[in-house]
Design a protein around this motif. Structure first.
Motif, PDB file in Angstrom:
ATOM      1  N   HIS A  93      25.630  29.895  32.698  1.00 12.48           N
ATOM      2  CA  HIS A  93      25.482  30.661  33.946  1.00 12.48           C
ATOM      3  C   HIS A  93      24.226  31.525  33.926  1.00 12.48           C
ATOM      4  CE1 HIS A  93      29.800  29.751  33.586  1.00 12.48           C
ATOM      5  NE2 HIS A  93      29.691  29.545  34.886  1.00 12.48           N
ATOM      6  N   VAL A  94      23.174  31.045  33.283  1.00 14.24           N
ATOM      7  CA  VAL A  94      21.959  31.837  33.139  1.00 14.24           C
ATOM      8  C   VAL A  94      21.351  32.200  34.488  1.00 14.24           C
ATOM      9  CG1 VAL A  94      20.298  29.935  32.928  1.00 14.24           C
ATOM     10  CG2 VAL A  94      19.895  32.078  31.704  1.00 14.24           C
ATOM     11  N   ASP A  95      21.646  31.419  35.513  1.00 12.47           N
ATOM     12  CA  ASP A  95      21.078  31.663  36.836  1.00 12.47           C
ATOM     13  C   ASP A  95      21.953  32.587  37.684  1.00 12.47           C
ATOM     14  OD1 ASP A  95      23.111  29.806  36.987  1.00 12.47           O
ATOM     15  OD2 ASP A  95      22.219  28.737  38.666  1.00 12.47           O
ATOM     16  N   ALA A  96      23.126  32.938  37.221  1.00  9.31           N
ATOM     17  CA  ALA A  96      24.060  33.741  38.007  1.00  9.31           C
ATOM     18  C   ALA A  96      23.921  35.229  37.673  1.00  9.31           C
ATOM     19  CB  ALA A  96      25.494  33.292  37.735  1.00  9.31           C
ATOM     20  N   SER A  97      24.492  36.044  38.513  1.00  7.53           N
ATOM     21  CA  SER A  97      24.552  37.474  38.248  1.00  7.53           C
ATOM     22  C   SER A  97      25.654  37.708  37.217  1.00  7.53           C
ATOM     23  CB  SER A  97      24.856  38.223  39.544  1.00  7.53           C
ATOM     24  OG  SER A  97      25.000  39.590  39.280  1.00  7.53           O
ATOM     25  N   LEU A  98      25.279  38.169  36.038  1.00  7.06           N
ATOM     26  CA  LEU A  98      26.227  38.342  34.940  1.00  7.06           C
ATOM     27  C   LEU A  98      26.452  39.828  34.687  1.00  7.06           C
ATOM     28  CD1 LEU A  98      24.808  35.640  32.504  1.00  7.06           C
ATOM     29  CD2 LEU A  98      26.814  35.463  33.980  1.00  7.06           C
ATOM     30  N   SER A  99      27.642  40.292  34.960  1.00  9.26           N
ATOM     31  CA  SER A  99      27.974  41.695  34.724  1.00  9.26           C
ATOM     32  C   SER A  99      28.613  41.852  33.347  1.00  9.26           C
ATOM     33  CB  SER A  99      28.942  42.191  35.797  1.00  9.26           C
ATOM     34  OG  SER A  99      30.194  41.543  35.651  1.00  9.26           O
ATOM     35  N   ILE A 100      28.605  43.081  32.864  1.00 15.58           N
ATOM     36  CA  ILE A 100      29.270  43.384  31.596  1.00 15.58           C
ATOM     37  C   ILE A 100      30.753  43.038  31.699  1.00 15.58           C
ATOM     38  CG2 ILE A 100      29.978  45.271  30.055  1.00 15.58           C
ATOM     39  CD1 ILE A 100      27.104  44.592  29.670  1.00 15.58           C
ATOM     40  N   ALA A 101      31.357  43.332  32.846  1.00 16.49           N
ATOM     41  CA  ALA A 101      32.788  43.043  33.024  1.00 16.49           C
ATOM     42  C   ALA A 101      33.062  41.548  32.912  1.00 16.49           C
ATOM     43  CB  ALA A 101      33.267  43.571  34.374  1.00 16.49           C
ATOM     44  N   ALA A 102      32.203  40.721  33.494  1.00 19.25           N
ATOM     45  CA  ALA A 102      32.397  39.268  33.428  1.00 19.25           C
ATOM     46  C   ALA A 102      32.236  38.764  32.000  1.00 19.25           C
ATOM     47  CB  ALA A 102      31.417  38.563  34.360  1.00 19.25           C
ATOM     48  N   LEU A 103      31.210  39.248  31.304  1.00 15.85           N
ATOM     49  CA  LEU A 103      30.996  38.820  29.918  1.00 15.85           C
ATOM     50  C   LEU A 103      32.122  39.310  29.010  1.00 15.85           C
ATOM     51  CD1 LEU A 103      27.147  39.454  29.603  1.00 15.85           C
ATOM     52  CD2 LEU A 103      28.323  37.273  29.983  1.00 15.85           C
ATOM     53  N   ALA A 104      32.583  40.528  29.250  1.00 16.46           N
ATOM     54  CA  ALA A 104      33.687  41.071  28.454  1.00 16.46           C
ATOM     55  C   ALA A 104      34.955  40.259  28.656  1.00 16.46           C
ATOM     56  CB  ALA A 104      33.920  42.540  28.816  1.00 16.46           C
ATOM     57  N   ALA A 105      35.205  39.817  29.883  1.00 15.41           N
ATOM     58  CA  ALA A 105      36.388  39.007  30.165  1.00 15.41           C
ATOM     59  C   ALA A 105      36.331  37.682  29.406  1.00 15.41           C
ATOM     60  CB  ALA A 105      36.525  38.759  31.659  1.00 15.41           C
ATOM     61  N   VAL A 106      35.156  37.093  29.315  1.00 13.95           N
ATOM     62  CA  VAL A 106      34.995  35.834  28.576  1.00 13.95           C
ATOM     63  C   VAL A 106      35.313  36.036  27.099  1.00 13.95           C
ATOM     64  CG1 VAL A 106      33.280  34.138  27.805  1.00 13.95           C
ATOM     65  CG2 VAL A 106      33.336  34.838  30.199  1.00 13.95           C
ATOM     66  N   ALA A 107      34.884  37.173  26.554  1.00 17.87           N
ATOM     67  CA  ALA A 107      35.112  37.465  25.132  1.00 17.87           C
ATOM     68  C   ALA A 107      36.486  38.077  24.869  1.00 17.87           C
ATOM     69  CB  ALA A 107      34.033  38.408  24.624  1.00 17.87           C
ATOM     70  N   HIS A 127      22.504  42.955  28.386  1.00 18.13           N
ATOM     71  CA  HIS A 127      21.445  42.778  29.384  1.00 18.13           C
ATOM     72  C   HIS A 127      20.159  42.263  28.743  1.00 18.13           C
ATOM     73  CE1 HIS A 127      19.090  43.450  32.991  1.00 18.13           C
ATOM     74  NE2 HIS A 127      18.210  44.104  32.244  1.00 18.13           N
ATOM     75  N   GLN A 128      19.770  42.831  27.601  1.00 14.83           N
ATOM     76  CA  GLN A 128      18.562  42.374  26.920  1.00 14.83           C
ATOM     77  C   GLN A 128      18.683  40.914  26.520  1.00 14.83           C
ATOM     78  OE1 GLN A 128      18.678  45.292  23.764  1.00 14.83           O
ATOM     79  NE2 GLN A 128      16.895  46.373  24.590  1.00 14.83           N
ATOM     80  N   TYR A 129      19.849  40.526  26.024  1.00 13.46           N
ATOM     81  CA  TYR A 129      20.050  39.137  25.617  1.00 13.46           C
ATOM     82  C   TYR A 129      19.976  38.201  26.818  1.00 13.46           C
ATOM     83  CZ  TYR A 129      21.918  34.904  23.650  1.00 13.46           C
ATOM     84  OH  TYR A 129      22.064  33.599  23.264  1.00 13.46           O
ATOM     85  N   VAL A 130      20.637  38.557  27.918  1.00 15.80           N
ATOM     86  CA  VAL A 130      20.620  37.715  29.115  1.00 15.80           C
ATOM     87  C   VAL A 130      19.192  37.575  29.624  1.00 15.80           C
ATOM     88  CG1 VAL A 130      21.342  37.596  31.540  1.00 15.80           C
ATOM     89  CG2 VAL A 130      23.016  38.130  29.769  1.00 15.80           C
ATOM     90  N   MET A 131      18.442  38.665  29.664  1.00 16.43           N
ATOM     91  CA  MET A 131      17.049  38.599  30.129  1.00 16.43           C
ATOM     92  C   MET A 131      16.213  37.695  29.219  1.00 16.43           C
ATOM     93  SD  MET A 131      16.443  40.164  32.936  1.00 16.43           S
ATOM     94  CE  MET A 131      18.057  39.783  33.567  1.00 16.43           C
ATOM     95  N   ALA A 132      16.428  37.790  27.906  1.00 13.83           N
ATOM     96  CA  ALA A 132      15.681  36.943  26.972  1.00 13.83           C
ATOM     97  C   ALA A 132      16.008  35.467  27.194  1.00 13.83           C
ATOM     98  CB  ALA A 132      15.994  37.346  25.532  1.00 13.83           C
ATOM     99  N   ARG A 133      17.269  35.142  27.423  1.00 13.10           N
ATOM    100  CA  ARG A 133      17.659  33.749  27.669  1.00 13.10           C
ATOM    101  C   ARG A 133      17.094  33.260  28.998  1.00 13.10           C
ATOM    102  NH1 ARG A 133      17.140  31.229  24.505  1.00 13.10           N
ATOM    103  NH2 ARG A 133      18.260  29.532  25.477  1.00 13.10           N
ATOM    104  N   ARG A 134      17.106  34.101  30.022  1.00 12.92           N
ATOM    105  CA  ARG A 134      16.536  33.715  31.313  1.00 12.92           C
ATOM    106  C   ARG A 134      15.046  33.442  31.191  1.00 12.92           C
ATOM    107  NH1 ARG A 134      19.695  37.873  35.410  1.00 12.92           N
ATOM    108  NH2 ARG A 134      21.618  36.646  35.444  1.00 12.92           N
TER     109      ARG A 134
END
Length: 182
Positions: A93-107, A127-134
Motif C-alpha cells: 500500500h505504498v501509494d495509499a495514505s498510511l496512518s499510524i493507527a492503520a499500521l498498528a492494527a496490522v501489527a 513515517h520516515q520508513y514509509v517516506m523512504a519506501r515511497r
C-alpha cells in the motif's frame, strides 16, 4: 552505529568491544542465531530487520557486559511476525495514505506502543520508513523510463504534492526526479 550506541548508553570507552572474550549471554546468542540462519539461507532478513537486530545486539552487549544504562524504559521491539506483516502491508500500500493507527492494527499493537516499538526495532519512525519506501519506489519507476510523467509517478507512489516530492528526492537522494529520468 556501534560508537553511537555505546556513547548513548554511557559506556563509550568500550565501543571497540575489546573485552568480550569468554562472555556468554542467551539473548545475544539468540540474535546471533538469527544472523547465522540468514547467512546459511535458512532465513531471509530485510535490511530493516537486520539493522534492528544489530541495534538490539549492541544494546544488549553494552548494557549486560559493560553496565550501560539506557535512558529510562524505551519499550520493547516489534516481534518478527508483527514487523513482517507491517513491512508487507507498507509495500503493498505504498501509494495509499498510511496512518499510524492503520499500521498498528496490522501489527496488532496500540498506535502509541506500535510507534515506539517500530522506532526501537528499525531505528526509523513509521513515517520516515514509509517516506523512504515511497522514494525508493518512485526512483525505481523513474529509472524504468516508461514515459510516465514525474507527476504521475509521484502520485502513484503516494505523494499528493509535487513540490514536496521533489524536495524529498533532492534532500534524501541528492537528485531531482527529472535528473533520474534523463
Amino acid at each position: 552505529m556501534r560508537r553511537e550506541i555505546a556513547t548513548a548508553l554511557g559506556v563509550g570507552n568500550h565501543a571497540d568491544l575489546a573485552d568480550m572474550h569468554g562472555w556468554a549471554d542467551r539473548h545475544a546468542w539468540a540474535i546471533l542465531d538469527r544472523f547465522r540462519a540468514a547467512a546459511r539461507n535458512r532465513l531471509a532478513l530485510s535490511d530493516v530487520v537486520r539493522d534492528g537486530l544489530v541495534r538490539q545486539l549492541y544494546n544488549r552487549v553494552y548494557c549486560a557486559k559493560f553496565g550501560g544504562r539506557a535512558d529510562g524504559w524505551r519499550g520493547s521491539p516489534l516481534d518478527g511476525r508483527g514487523l513482517g506483516r507491517t513491512l508487507e502491508f507498507i509495500e503493498a500500500h505504498v501509494d495509499a495514505s498510511l496512518s499510524i493507527a492503520a499500521l498498528a492494527a496490522v501489527a496488532a499493537y496500540s498506535p502509541f506502543h506500535f510507534a515506539r516499538s517500530f522506532k526501537l526495532t528499525t531505528g526509523w519512525s513509521p513515517h520516515q520508513y514509509v517516506m523512504a519506501r515511497r522514494l525508493e519506489h518512485a526512483r525505481a519507476l523513474l529509472l524504468e523510463g516508461n514515459r510516465s510523467t514525474v507527476e504521475s509517478i509521484a502520485y502513484r507512489c503516494g505523494f499528493t504534492n509535487l513540490s514536496h516530492f521533489r524536495g524529498l528526492m533532492r534532500s534524501r537522494l541528492g537528485v531531482l526526479p527529472s535528473e533520474v529520468v534523463s
